[in-house]
Design a protein around this motif. Structure first.
Motif, PDB file in Angstrom:
ATOM      1  N   ALA A   1      -4.487 -32.361 -21.994  1.00  0.00           N
ATOM      2  CA  ALA A   1      -4.046 -33.546 -21.260  1.00  0.00           C
ATOM      3  C   ALA A   1      -2.848 -33.230 -20.375  1.00  0.00           C
ATOM      4  CB  ALA A   1      -3.716 -34.673 -22.233  1.00  0.00           C
ATOM      5  N   ALA A   2      -1.930 -32.396 -20.865  1.00  0.00           N
ATOM      6  CA  ALA A   2      -0.746 -32.031 -20.079  1.00  0.00           C
ATOM      7  C   ALA A   2      -1.142 -31.210 -18.853  1.00  0.00           C
ATOM      8  CB  ALA A   2       0.235 -31.259 -20.945  1.00  0.00           C
ATOM      9  N   ARG A  49      -3.984 -31.445 -17.265  1.00  0.00           N
ATOM     10  CA  ARG A  49      -4.621 -32.377 -16.336  1.00  0.00           C
ATOM     11  C   ARG A  49      -3.585 -33.252 -15.648  1.00  0.00           C
ATOM     12  NH1 ARG A  49      -8.242 -33.182 -20.664  1.00  0.00           N
ATOM     13  NH2 ARG A  49      -7.202 -35.164 -21.139  1.00  0.00           N
ATOM     14  N   GLU A  50      -2.679 -33.829 -16.430  1.00  0.00           N
ATOM     15  CA  GLU A  50      -1.741 -34.805 -15.885  1.00  0.00           C
ATOM     16  C   GLU A  50      -0.742 -34.182 -14.931  1.00  0.00           C
ATOM     17  OE1 GLU A  50       1.826 -37.836 -17.420  1.00  0.00           O
ATOM     18  OE2 GLU A  50       0.499 -36.863 -18.888  1.00  0.00           O
ATOM     19  N   HIS A  51      -0.207 -33.034 -15.286  1.00  0.00           N
ATOM     20  CA  HIS A  51       0.903 -32.471 -14.519  1.00  0.00           C
ATOM     21  C   HIS A  51       0.488 -31.425 -13.490  1.00  0.00           C
ATOM     22  CE1 HIS A  51       3.713 -34.608 -17.063  1.00  0.00           C
ATOM     23  NE2 HIS A  51       3.135 -34.105 -18.135  1.00  0.00           N
ATOM     24  N   GLY A  65      -3.210 -31.077 -12.572  1.00  0.00           N
ATOM     25  CA  GLY A  65      -4.540 -31.337 -12.063  1.00  0.00           C
ATOM     26  C   GLY A  65      -5.558 -30.296 -12.480  1.00  0.00           C
ATOM     27  N   THR A  84      -8.259 -29.029 -15.170  1.00  0.00           N
ATOM     28  CA  THR A  84      -9.114 -29.402 -16.293  1.00  0.00           C
ATOM     29  C   THR A  84      -9.704 -28.131 -16.901  1.00  0.00           C
ATOM     30  OG1 THR A  84      -9.666 -31.525 -15.283  1.00  0.00           O
ATOM     31  CG2 THR A  84     -11.138 -30.714 -17.017  1.00  0.00           C
TER      32      THR A  84
END
Length: 264
Positions: A247-248, A250-252, A254, A256
């Motif tokens: 998740a980190a 992806r969030e910070h 982009g 995956t």
């Protein structure tokens, strides 16, 4: 100075969209500064591919594919290699130059230890040292010919003459690397790139890292820790589970990931 080219056909608009910048109206110093900062904020310095067992390729098409289409980052050879292609497509003149990184204040790494760029502009006020692939470094390009301090959000940078026409780069008084003034082809960096990506002695093979500029701060993932640094402050947040780590990314950044890099 003689400039070399590894230009490749690419979708320039797609690259500019990747870094969130409109097409510049001129290949001048002002737009170079904008492109440089935007690249640092959008495209992370990361060695995840090494720890995922992905091949590291310096083929121009592969560089653009990784950074633009796959929306990943890379280390110096990949990031500055791709950025050079973008700059050339926009009308800038670019020399790819080798640099030796200071391991200690008195010890330099091998030739081709690092790839940096010397950029000529339409307004002829350079050349500029551009480097979007050194992790923590200058936010904006540095004027190669200046021998006075250059203040930057990343620190105070000074360039100094070194033997054989080389140039040493200092940040806040600490030596960073020594630039070789002779332009090189990207293929000249392939052997050292291979060593950096495969040798147990390379610091890139020791642990995964991912980092980018975030406004006036820097955000990084080192192993299973999210790190935010701004000024002298450093905040660390553990990422205790695989889901939290994914998740980190992806969030910070982009990014995956279907699987996590080894060592994470």
């Amino acid at each position: 100075m003689r400039f070399t080219s590894d230009a490749v056909g690419m979708d320039v608009n797609a690259y500019l969209d990747r870094i969130g910048v409109a097409r510049p109206g001129a290949a001048d110093a002002e737009h170079l500064r904008e492109l440089h900062r935007a690249h640092l904020e959008a495209v992370p310095f990361e060695n995840l591919g090494i720890h995922l067992g992905e091949p590291i390729s310096l083929d121009p098409d592969d560089l653009v594919d990784k950074v633009v289409r796959r929306r990943r980052g890379g280390f110096c050879y990949e990031l500055n290699g791709a950025f050079a292609l973008l700059l050339e497509a926009l009308g800038y003149s670019v020399a790819r130059v080798g640099a030796r990184v200071f391991r200690t204040p008195d010890q330099l790494g091998p030739p081709f230890d690092h790839l940096a760029l010397l950029v000529g502009t339409a307004d002829h006020d350079g050349p500029w040292l551009a480097d979007v692939g050194f992790g923590r470094h200058s936010t904006y390009p540095l004027l190669l010919g200046s021998r006075t301090g250059q203040d930057d959000p990343g620190g105070r940078f000074t360039l100094a003459d070194a033997p054989d026409g080389d140039v040493d780069v200092f940040r806040d008084g600490d030596p960073q690397y020594r630039i070789e003034a002779r332009p090189r082809a990207l293929t000249d960096f392939a052997p050292t790139c291979w060593w950096q990506a495969t040798s147990p002695e390379s610091h890139f093979t020791r642990a995964p890292v991912c980092s980018r500029l975030d406004g006036d701060a820097r955000i990084s993932i080192s192993g299973r820790t999210l790190i935010r640094t701004k000024g002298g402050a450093r905040e660390e947040t553990p990422l205790p589970s695989d889901d939290a780590l994914r998740a980190a990314y992806r969030e910070h950044f982009g990014i995956t990931l279907d699987r996590l890099p080894g060592g994470a």
